[in-house]
Design an enzyme around this catalytic site. Structure first.
Site, PDB file in Angstrom:
ATOM      1  N   HIS A 146      -5.491  30.006 -24.416  1.00 30.54           N
ATOM      2  CA  HIS A 146      -5.985  29.696 -25.761  1.00 30.54           C
ATOM      3  C   HIS A 146      -5.065  30.197 -26.868  1.00 30.54           C
ATOM      4  O   HIS A 146      -4.713  29.440 -27.766  1.00 30.54           O
ATOM      5  CB  HIS A 146      -7.394  30.266 -25.928  1.00 30.54           C
ATOM      6  CG  HIS A 146      -8.241  29.582 -26.944  1.00 30.54           C
ATOM      7  ND1 HIS A 146      -8.227  28.218 -27.139  1.00 30.54           N
ATOM      8  CD2 HIS A 146      -9.165  30.074 -27.828  1.00 30.54           C
ATOM      9  CE1 HIS A 146      -9.089  27.896 -28.080  1.00 30.54           C
ATOM     10  NE2 HIS A 146      -9.668  28.997 -28.524  1.00 30.54           N
ATOM     11  N   VAL A 147      -4.699  31.464 -26.843  1.00 29.77           N
ATOM     12  CA  VAL A 147      -3.722  32.000 -27.797  1.00 29.77           C
ATOM     13  C   VAL A 147      -2.334  31.707 -27.241  1.00 29.77           C
ATOM     14  O   VAL A 147      -2.028  32.068 -26.102  1.00 29.77           O
ATOM     15  CB  VAL A 147      -3.908  33.517 -28.004  1.00 29.77           C
ATOM     16  CG1 VAL A 147      -2.834  34.052 -28.945  1.00 29.77           C
ATOM     17  CG2 VAL A 147      -5.306  33.795 -28.543  1.00 29.77           C
ATOM     18  N   HIS A 148      -1.474  31.095 -28.052  1.00 33.05           N
ATOM     19  CA  HIS A 148      -0.183  30.611 -27.563  1.00 33.05           C
ATOM     20  C   HIS A 148       0.870  31.709 -27.639  1.00 33.05           C
ATOM     21  O   HIS A 148       1.851  31.621 -28.385  1.00 33.05           O
ATOM     22  CB  HIS A 148       0.252  29.381 -28.351  1.00 33.05           C
ATOM     23  CG  HIS A 148      -0.750  28.270 -28.279  1.00 33.05           C
ATOM     24  ND1 HIS A 148      -0.855  27.292 -29.225  1.00 33.05           N
ATOM     25  CD2 HIS A 148      -1.717  27.994 -27.351  1.00 33.05           C
ATOM     26  CE1 HIS A 148      -1.828  26.456 -28.893  1.00 33.05           C
ATOM     27  NE2 HIS A 148      -2.363  26.869 -27.770  1.00 33.05           N
TER      28      HIS A 148
ATOM     29  N   ASP B  78      -6.537  23.996 -21.107  1.00 33.49           N
ATOM     30  CA  ASP B  78      -5.676  23.233 -22.008  1.00 33.49           C
ATOM     31  C   ASP B  78      -4.470  22.701 -21.242  1.00 33.49           C
ATOM     32  O   ASP B  78      -3.357  23.231 -21.344  1.00 33.49           O
ATOM     33  CB  ASP B  78      -5.253  24.066 -23.216  1.00 33.49           C
ATOM     34  CG  ASP B  78      -6.362  24.186 -24.247  1.00 33.49           C
ATOM     35  OD1 ASP B  78      -7.464  23.654 -24.011  1.00 33.49           O
ATOM     36  OD2 ASP B  78      -6.133  24.819 -25.293  1.00 33.49           O
TER      37      ASP B  78
ATOM     38  N   HIS C 246      -7.431  32.581 -33.117  1.00 27.98           N
ATOM     39  CA  HIS C 246      -8.615  32.742 -32.244  1.00 27.98           C
ATOM     40  C   HIS C 246      -9.119  34.192 -32.185  1.00 27.98           C
ATOM     41  O   HIS C 246      -9.789  34.571 -31.226  1.00 27.98           O
ATOM     42  CB  HIS C 246      -8.320  32.230 -30.832  1.00 27.98           C
ATOM     43  CG  HIS C 246      -7.810  30.815 -30.816  1.00 27.98           C
ATOM     44  ND1 HIS C 246      -8.556  29.761 -31.291  1.00 27.98           N
ATOM     45  CD2 HIS C 246      -6.618  30.289 -30.392  1.00 27.98           C
ATOM     46  CE1 HIS C 246      -7.848  28.633 -31.158  1.00 27.98           C
ATOM     47  NE2 HIS C 246      -6.681  28.932 -30.629  1.00 27.98           N
TER      48      HIS C 246
ATOM     49  N   ASP D 114      -2.377  26.500 -21.346  1.00 31.26           N
ATOM     50  CA  ASP D 114      -1.989  25.774 -22.553  1.00 31.26           C
ATOM     51  C   ASP D 114      -0.626  25.108 -22.380  1.00 31.26           C
ATOM     52  O   ASP D 114       0.287  25.306 -23.169  1.00 31.26           O
ATOM     53  CB  ASP D 114      -1.982  26.736 -23.751  1.00 31.26           C
ATOM     54  CG  ASP D 114      -3.333  27.389 -23.959  1.00 31.26           C
ATOM     55  OD1 ASP D 114      -4.006  27.049 -24.932  1.00 31.26           O
ATOM     56  OD2 ASP D 114      -3.725  28.246 -23.136  1.00 31.26           O
TER      57      ASP D 114
ATOM     58  N   TYR E 272      -3.116  18.248 -23.435  1.00 24.55           N
ATOM     59  CA  TYR E 272      -3.124  18.017 -24.886  1.00 24.55           C
ATOM     60  C   TYR E 272      -3.114  16.518 -25.191  1.00 24.55           C
ATOM     61  O   TYR E 272      -2.510  16.059 -26.166  1.00 24.55           O
ATOM     62  CB  TYR E 272      -1.952  18.726 -25.564  1.00 24.55           C
ATOM     63  CG  TYR E 272      -2.160  20.215 -25.637  1.00 24.55           C
ATOM     64  CD1 TYR E 272      -2.616  20.830 -26.790  1.00 24.55           C
ATOM     65  CD2 TYR E 272      -1.936  21.013 -24.516  1.00 24.55           C
ATOM     66  CE1 TYR E 272      -2.844  22.197 -26.837  1.00 24.55           C
ATOM     67  CE2 TYR E 272      -2.163  22.380 -24.556  1.00 24.55           C
ATOM     68  CZ  TYR E 272      -2.614  22.968 -25.717  1.00 24.55           C
ATOM     69  OH  TYR E 272      -2.838  24.309 -25.757  1.00 24.55           O
TER      70      TYR E 272
END
Length: 543
Positions: A405-407, A229, A378, A202, A232
């Site tokens: 996915h989870v920041h 990710d 999520h 991410d 962006y």
């Protein structure tokens, strides 16, 4: 207990004792006690978000020095390496000018050759390989949205490489002539040799992303694992060429989410100082879906990256495997069919059956959305994927799973089916690269932060949210405390380094960004210890 079972258990105790001695020697040498997974499961730890820090930063503008194009039209740029096999490497780059506007004219890939010259001495390139070139377009035939067509993207496989060896190379077209400057890379070492793997997810293109990459380069990895990710580009606003975290807010009447493809070119330039000398292996995330006209998706991702799908027997760039320095990596696609009846599952089972743990003792899997996650963001989003695939990965003894996915950062105790299990993988979430959507700070177990069952809908697959059937969270959708399977969590941007020391243990270190300027500082550190393979094999036979 039978005599055979008792003998095996005694052997396993000896194995564990030997491992602990090895780790103890290393720890004594460093003067610092580093915990090992043999000491787990650990009591859950949460480091709360530091309110003195900002949760995020702004996107870098397209004219930023690290993003803008600084070469002539056919000169190679955005150079990137990827592993094809232990003796082969992909070299990728871009030439020509991309176009964005209402009317765009694709370039002709046949006008520029794809060549890599390489050798083991600087300035002496005794070997040459040629490859393929292609372009792609991202089309939006809607009023107010802009079309895009890429520069020419080149992929060349160079082979006959030796492990742990330095190679010098140039890429481009020698007939124009437009060849790159000399670059250098080192192939990954043989199994049993120290191997440093950086893990990021991410990432995006913010000032936090810059800190992450600078910090990562400082830690000198031999390979980069990018868990989805990347750019962006679909969070970047076209009008005014200014970044916006909310596309639907900026363009409420747009019939489709436009993705600003020049961000991919900027990202390739941003990453080149790293990826031109260190191979980067990627897996797709939800921000790579990028739907366009005619329901085409993932066009940029599929065209820009060379991955060893064919080499690993996969018929898709969305899932593949490769070997690197004693580790067998499995990259899985969460946004294509993952059901037990599908092609990906059949490929995964066949791939697992072929692994020789004497050659690649470590087995690491990666996909974008985490199965185990205690953040509100999520939460339980990909339960369907876990229910389809977890048992297969457990059966074959996967050691570590990396997701994004989870920041934020989160490391789990060894777990299987939400139950602590010493044979389960260590799941680690590293979706903390620095993207525009900011760091996640809310936990599902915080008062009032448990998402509803209608939240966190996946972009692909069904919804399989569940209430827990046993333990402290029995009958509940969310825990009322940090779950026992969550060992350590912290809301901060950063990256991780997995240092594979030998066939038995690897040192995992998570580096938070704010520690970049502190010597020998880190956020989380643990030795992940494999049980010796003959023990687990013997126990499987008895079972």
């Amino acid at each position: 207990m039978t005599g055979l079972t008792q003998a095996v258990m005694e052997d396993c105790k000896v194995c564990v004792a030997l491992v602990m001695i090895l780790v103890a020697v290393d720890v004594v040498g460093s003067g610092v006690h580093i915990p090992t997974t043999l000491e787990g499961p650990f009591e859950p730890v949460t480091w709360s978000f530091d309110p003195m820090l900002r949760r995020g930063s702004d996107d870098l503008p397209m004219d930023h020095p690290r993003l803008k194009k600084n070469v002539t039209s056919n000169f190679p740029e955005q150079i990137a390496l990827a592993i094809s096999s232990p003796t082969a490497m992909w070299v990728s780059w871009v030439t020509g000018n991309a176009q964005i506007g209402l009317n765009v004219t694709p370039l002709d890939p046949s006008t520029v050759a794809s060549e890599v010259w390489y050798g083991m001495e600087s300035g002496k390139y005794s070997m040459k390989r040629t490859g393929v070139s292609m372009i792609y377009s991202q089309l939006y035939p809607f009023e107010g949205l802009l079309n895009y067509t890429s520069g020419i993207i080149h992929h060349v496989k160079i082979d006959g490489l030796k492990p742990g060896t330095k190679y010098y190379y140039k890429c481009g077209d020698s007939s124009i002539p437009e060849m790159s400057e000399e670059h250098v890379f080192k192939t990954l070492p043989l199994p049993g040799t120290n191997n440093r793997i950086a893990v990021i997810g991410d990432l995006g293109l913010t000032s936090n992303s810059t800190t992450t990459i600078d910090h990562l380069i400082q830690n000198d990895p031999s390979m980069v694992l990018m868990v989805g990710d990347l750019t962006y580009a679909n969070q970047y606003r076209t009008t005014g060429w200014k970044g916006a975290p909310c596309f639907s807010c900026a363009f409420p009447d747009a019939p489709i989410r436009e993705t600003f493809q020049p961000r991919w070119d900027g990202w390739g330039r941003f990453m080149e100082p790293l990826t031109s000398r260190v191979p980067m292996m990627v897996v797709e995330g939800n921000h790579e879906i990028e739907p366009q006209a005619a329901e085409i998706t993932f066009k940029s991702y599929q065209t820009r990256f060379a991955v060893p799908s064919e080499e690993s027997g996969s018929n898709s760039n969305f899932y593949y495997s490769f070997d690197a320095g004693g580790v067998h990596f499995i990259m899985l696609g969460a946004y294509v069919n993952y059901n037990t009846t599908g092609a990906q599952y059949a490929w995964l089972e066949a791939d697992l059956q072929k692994i020789d743990r004497r050659v690649t003792p470590w087995l690491v899997a990666s996909w974008h959305p985490p199965w185990y996650n205690s953040y509100s963001s999520h939460y339980q989003e990909f339960e369907c994927m876990r229910l389809q695939m977890e048992a297969l990965l457990y059966r074959y003894g996967v050691d570590i799973v990396f997701s994004g996915h989870v920041h934020a950062y989160e490391r789990m105790n060894r777990v299987y089916n939400y139950t602590m299990d010493p044979r389960g993988p260590v799941y680690i979430t590293v979706g903390d690269g620095g993207n525009i959507e900011k760091v996640d700070v809310d936990h599902a177990d915080d008062p009032g932060k448990c998402p509803s069952a209608g939240d966190n809908m996946p972009e692909y697959g069904g919804v399989c949210h569940l209430n827990f059937t046993s333990g402290p969270a029995k009958g509940k959708f969310c825990w009322d405390r940090q779950p026992e399977w969550s060992a350590y969590r912290e809301s901060s941007f950063g990256h991780g380094i997995l240092e594979v020391v030998n066939s038995t243990y690897a040192l995992w270190t998570w580096h938070r960004n704010q520690d970049k300027y502190k010597e020998n500082s880190h956020g989380d550190q643990i030795y992940i210890v494999r049980q010796p393979q003959y023990c687990s094999a013997s126990l499987k036979i008895i079972a």
